[in-house]
Design a protein around this motif. Sequence first.
Motif, PDB file in Angstrom:
ATOM      1  N   TRP A  43      46.530  73.848  53.823  1.00 31.75           N
ATOM      2  CA  TRP A  43      47.330  72.949  52.985  1.00 31.75           C
ATOM      3  C   TRP A  43      48.341  72.138  53.799  1.00 31.75           C
ATOM      4  O   TRP A  43      49.338  71.647  53.268  1.00 31.75           O
ATOM      5  CB  TRP A  43      48.045  73.715  51.865  1.00 31.75           C
ATOM      6  CG  TRP A  43      47.090  74.451  50.977  1.00 31.75           C
ATOM      7  CD1 TRP A  43      46.769  75.780  51.045  1.00 31.75           C
ATOM      8  CD2 TRP A  43      46.292  73.898  49.925  1.00 31.75           C
ATOM      9  NE1 TRP A  43      45.839  76.103  50.099  1.00 31.75           N
ATOM     10  CE2 TRP A  43      45.528  74.967  49.385  1.00 31.75           C
ATOM     11  CE3 TRP A  43      46.155  72.635  49.373  1.00 31.75           C
ATOM     12  CZ2 TRP A  43      44.624  74.786  48.339  1.00 31.75           C
ATOM     13  CZ3 TRP A  43      45.266  72.439  48.328  1.00 31.75           C
ATOM     14  CH2 TRP A  43      44.506  73.513  47.820  1.00 31.75           C
ATOM     15  N   ASN A  44      48.061  71.968  55.069  1.00 25.51           N
ATOM     16  CA  ASN A  44      48.897  71.108  55.917  1.00 25.51           C
ATOM     17  C   ASN A  44      48.402  69.669  55.772  1.00 25.51           C
ATOM     18  O   ASN A  44      47.266  69.369  56.146  1.00 25.51           O
ATOM     19  CB  ASN A  44      48.797  71.553  57.379  1.00 25.51           C
ATOM     20  CG  ASN A  44      49.718  70.768  58.293  1.00 25.51           C
ATOM     21  OD1 ASN A  44      49.751  69.548  58.271  1.00 25.51           O
ATOM     22  ND2 ASN A  44      50.468  71.495  59.119  1.00 25.51           N
ATOM     23  N   PRO A  45      49.215  68.750  55.238  1.00 23.92           N
ATOM     24  CA  PRO A  45      48.730  67.390  54.974  1.00 23.92           C
ATOM     25  C   PRO A  45      48.315  66.639  56.231  1.00 23.92           C
ATOM     26  O   PRO A  45      47.395  65.810  56.182  1.00 23.92           O
ATOM     27  CB  PRO A  45      49.922  66.710  54.289  1.00 23.92           C
ATOM     28  CG  PRO A  45      51.115  67.527  54.653  1.00 23.92           C
ATOM     29  CD  PRO A  45      50.622  68.926  54.801  1.00 23.92           C
ATOM     30  N   LEU A  46      48.982  66.914  57.361  1.00 26.05           N
ATOM     31  CA  LEU A  46      48.638  66.202  58.592  1.00 26.05           C
ATOM     32  C   LEU A  46      47.292  66.660  59.133  1.00 26.05           C
ATOM     33  O   LEU A  46      46.384  65.843  59.353  1.00 26.05           O
ATOM     34  CB  LEU A  46      49.728  66.426  59.642  1.00 26.05           C
ATOM     35  CG  LEU A  46      49.517  65.706  60.986  1.00 26.05           C
ATOM     36  CD1 LEU A  46      49.445  64.208  60.791  1.00 26.05           C
ATOM     37  CD2 LEU A  46      50.636  66.074  61.964  1.00 26.05           C
ATOM     38  N   THR A  47      47.143  67.968  59.340  1.00 25.29           N
ATOM     39  CA  THR A  47      45.872  68.468  59.867  1.00 25.29           C
ATOM     40  C   THR A  47      44.759  68.333  58.834  1.00 25.29           C
ATOM     41  O   THR A  47      43.584  68.175  59.192  1.00 25.29           O
ATOM     42  CB  THR A  47      46.011  69.938  60.296  1.00 25.29           C
ATOM     43  OG1 THR A  47      46.501  70.721  59.186  1.00 25.29           O
ATOM     44  CG2 THR A  47      46.976  70.065  61.462  1.00 25.29           C
ATOM     45  N   GLY A  48      45.110  68.387  57.542  1.00 24.78           N
ATOM     46  CA  GLY A  48      44.106  68.189  56.500  1.00 24.78           C
ATOM     47  C   GLY A  48      43.534  66.791  56.527  1.00 24.78           C
ATOM     48  O   GLY A  48      42.319  66.586  56.354  1.00 24.78           O
ATOM     49  N   THR A  49      44.394  65.804  56.776  1.00 29.39           N
ATOM     50  CA  THR A  49      43.927  64.415  56.853  1.00 29.39           C
ATOM     51  C   THR A  49      43.057  64.198  58.081  1.00 29.39           C
ATOM     52  O   THR A  49      42.004  63.550  58.004  1.00 29.39           O
ATOM     53  CB  THR A  49      45.133  63.462  56.891  1.00 29.39           C
ATOM     54  OG1 THR A  49      45.929  63.642  55.710  1.00 29.39           O
ATOM     55  CG2 THR A  49      44.667  62.010  56.960  1.00 29.39           C
ATOM     56  N   THR A  50      43.496  64.750  59.224  1.00 30.86           N
ATOM     57  CA  THR A  50      42.682  64.587  60.434  1.00 30.86           C
ATOM     58  C   THR A  50      41.331  65.292  60.295  1.00 30.86           C
ATOM     59  O   THR A  50      40.310  64.804  60.785  1.00 30.86           O
ATOM     60  CB  THR A  50      43.424  65.133  61.670  1.00 30.86           C
ATOM     61  OG1 THR A  50      43.763  66.519  61.451  1.00 30.86           O
ATOM     62  CG2 THR A  50      44.699  64.340  61.923  1.00 30.86           C
ATOM     63  N   GLN A  51      41.309  66.436  59.611  1.00 30.98           N
ATOM     64  CA  GLN A  51      40.046  67.138  59.378  1.00 30.98           C
ATOM     65  C   GLN A  51      39.115  66.291  58.512  1.00 30.98           C
ATOM     66  O   GLN A  51      37.905  66.192  58.784  1.00 30.98           O
ATOM     67  CB  GLN A  51      40.309  68.478  58.690  1.00 30.98           C
ATOM     68  CG  GLN A  51      39.049  69.259  58.324  1.00 30.98           C
ATOM     69  CD  GLN A  51      38.219  69.628  59.533  1.00 30.98           C
ATOM     70  OE1 GLN A  51      38.577  70.506  60.294  1.00 30.98           O
ATOM     71  NE2 GLN A  51      37.093  68.949  59.731  1.00 30.98           N
ATOM     72  N   THR A  52      39.671  65.664  57.486  1.00 31.53           N
ATOM     73  CA  THR A  52      38.863  64.799  56.607  1.00 31.53           C
ATOM     74  C   THR A  52      38.270  63.646  57.397  1.00 31.53           C
ATOM     75  O   THR A  52      37.095  63.300  57.233  1.00 31.53           O
ATOM     76  CB  THR A  52      39.719  64.266  55.456  1.00 31.53           C
ATOM     77  OG1 THR A  52      40.315  65.360  54.750  1.00 31.53           O
ATOM     78  CG2 THR A  52      38.870  63.451  54.483  1.00 31.53           C
ATOM     79  N   LEU A  53      39.084  63.041  58.270  1.00 31.79           N
ATOM     80  CA  LEU A  53      38.589  61.926  59.075  1.00 31.79           C
ATOM     81  C   LEU A  53      37.495  62.385  60.033  1.00 31.79           C
ATOM     82  O   LEU A  53      36.535  61.638  60.289  1.00 31.79           O
ATOM     83  CB  LEU A  53      39.745  61.291  59.852  1.00 31.79           C
ATOM     84  CG  LEU A  53      40.808  60.588  58.996  1.00 31.79           C
ATOM     85  CD1 LEU A  53      41.947  60.066  59.869  1.00 31.79           C
ATOM     86  CD2 LEU A  53      40.195  59.444  58.193  1.00 31.79           C
ATOM     87  N   GLU A  54      37.628  63.595  60.556  1.00 34.19           N
ATOM     88  CA  GLU A  54      36.569  64.133  61.417  1.00 34.19           C
ATOM     89  C   GLU A  54      35.272  64.302  60.634  1.00 34.19           C
ATOM     90  O   GLU A  54      34.182  64.058  61.156  1.00 34.19           O
ATOM     91  CB  GLU A  54      37.004  65.473  62.020  1.00 34.19           C
ATOM     92  CG  GLU A  54      38.067  65.366  63.099  1.00 34.19           C
ATOM     93  CD  GLU A  54      37.597  64.523  64.266  1.00 34.19           C
ATOM     94  OE1 GLU A  54      36.445  64.723  64.726  1.00 34.19           O
ATOM     95  OE2 GLU A  54      38.369  63.654  64.718  1.00 34.19           O
ATOM     96  N   TRP A  55      35.382  64.728  59.387  1.00 33.53           N
ATOM     97  CA  TRP A  55      34.186  64.845  58.543  1.00 33.53           C
ATOM     98  C   TRP A  55      33.552  63.483  58.301  1.00 33.53           C
ATOM     99  O   TRP A  55      32.329  63.348  58.285  1.00 33.53           O
ATOM    100  CB  TRP A  55      34.542  65.508  57.205  1.00 33.53           C
ATOM    101  CG  TRP A  55      34.785  66.982  57.308  1.00 33.53           C
ATOM    102  CD1 TRP A  55      34.324  67.839  58.255  1.00 33.53           C
ATOM    103  CD2 TRP A  55      35.556  67.776  56.391  1.00 33.53           C
ATOM    104  NE1 TRP A  55      34.738  69.115  58.000  1.00 33.53           N
ATOM    105  CE2 TRP A  55      35.496  69.119  56.873  1.00 33.53           C
ATOM    106  CE3 TRP A  55      36.263  67.498  55.226  1.00 33.53           C
ATOM    107  CZ2 TRP A  55      36.138  70.164  56.202  1.00 33.53           C
ATOM    108  CZ3 TRP A  55      36.901  68.553  54.566  1.00 33.53           C
ATOM    109  CH2 TRP A  55      36.846  69.859  55.051  1.00 33.53           C
TER     110      TRP A  55
END
Length: 552
Positions: A43-55
Amino acid sequence: MSDFGVLSLLPPLVAIGLAIWTKRVVLALFAGAWIGGLMVSGWNPLTGTTQTLEWVVGSVTDDWNARILVFDFLIGAGVGLIYKSGGVHALAKVLGSRIKTSRGASVLGWLMGVLVFFDDYTNTIIVGNTMRPITDRTRVSREMLAYIDDSTAAPVAGLALISTWIGYELAMIGKGFDGVGITYNSYDAWLSSLPFRFYSILAIILVFIVAYTHRHYGPMLHAEYRARTTGKVLRDGAKPLMTTETDLGAPQPNGSPWDFVIPILTLVIVSLLGLWYTGAANLYAYDQGLDWWTELDNPFGVHFTDYGFVDAFREADAATALLWGSFTMVLVASIMLVGRKKMTVEQWEDTVIRGMKQMLFANTILVLAWTLGTAADSVGTGSYVINLATSSGQDLGPWMPLIMFLAAMFVAFTTGTSWGTFSVMVPLGVQLALAFTGGHVNEIVFATIGATFTGAIFGDHCSPISDTTIMSSMFSGSDHIDHVTTQIPYAVTVASIGAVLYLLFGLGVRSWIILLPLGIVLLVAAWYVLSEWYGKKYGIPHGKVPIYVVEE
């Protein structure tokens, strides 16, 4: 993969909920994937966003996905060249010169809708624009033209062996198999699901029936009777959506029918040969102990006479075959137009780019749908739903086609997108069906795949917020609400019969050879009864409007 329990439902539920609420499928799909990214990142918005972009990046760079994206862009370029050449309009002009009656115009519209099978957007543009002058002259209502246009767009594209849809459909089927760790050829499963797509098949048949017989029911009966008796193809006070050629501009006036026929035949022939070639090469590679035909030292020097056409199709690399076909179509169309000086190089480049632009929205949805699927896999959505469904101890396997058909209809109608619905429902349907069959790929799995696809097409076909429904109104010059209200009774009729057939499947009638002919009989019976009833109600015997003959 972490065990999120009921929270694993969040990515698809957020995507569906936002799509219904905002009517913005791109926003909805990204939001669903982003929620998945947040979950796997604590639930970390920063790492969550980067993970989404990696997907997202992974979805684009995957070999299969990349081929499908390029295929779509090439199809857009090829269609742009064909449209700009004036070939489509020239073909319609040749056909239309022999059309003197409202029946002939209606049936021709249906035929063109079936022939333009390779893309639903292209279908609505071509059929609407080319048929409108012909149907206006023969007093066919704009509502009827929009219905013909819409009912031969998504239903036809979803059934076509070669289309902008097939790559995406194969990807969603494959994602379902991958989710439960089962290796099965997606093209084989896709082909086996076709006879179970009752809604799409029966919707196309119903268009022909009403076009040929001129027997109608519901608001369409009023619209057709008005047009035939008064010459008003639009009702008084109607506000038709204006047609536009903003993206590609007006077609050339000196087009030839061959500018349409030859590139399209090239697409079909090369794609079919590509399917056979890659399939046969894969079979040969397997015999040599290799995983894929591209691992062969000399794949183009292999003899494939030992492999049958059907067997080869089951092992085909559809993405590669479609890529070859679409590129060859663009090449042939380019040679025909630039070589004959019907286009300058500058005009050719501009048309190709504008044609590719037509596919940008579709490819955006495609990438985000893949990304949402990755997010759902990462949080264990499929596993949770399967465990929940199977924990009851009830064997719901035979009922999965009916359940997924109704669920896909609801989601697609409320969101207005079949592709967005595919991304959530198809992998889930495949996994649920396999859970109840113990991992065996059989007619229950095929019927579930077919039912989910065709249920989603119901929404794409007739939802008032669907892009193809709007485009059908636009390019047919119809009032949008009039189009929706006249079409829905026909769509609901077909959907009801489809539900009955899936109900029979659940009760034990598993053969499409029995179900599909029965569906046609039920369709004809329902059409006959409804046209008789509405005919009596409105004082139009048998619900049949007169045939108009053009006076020379």
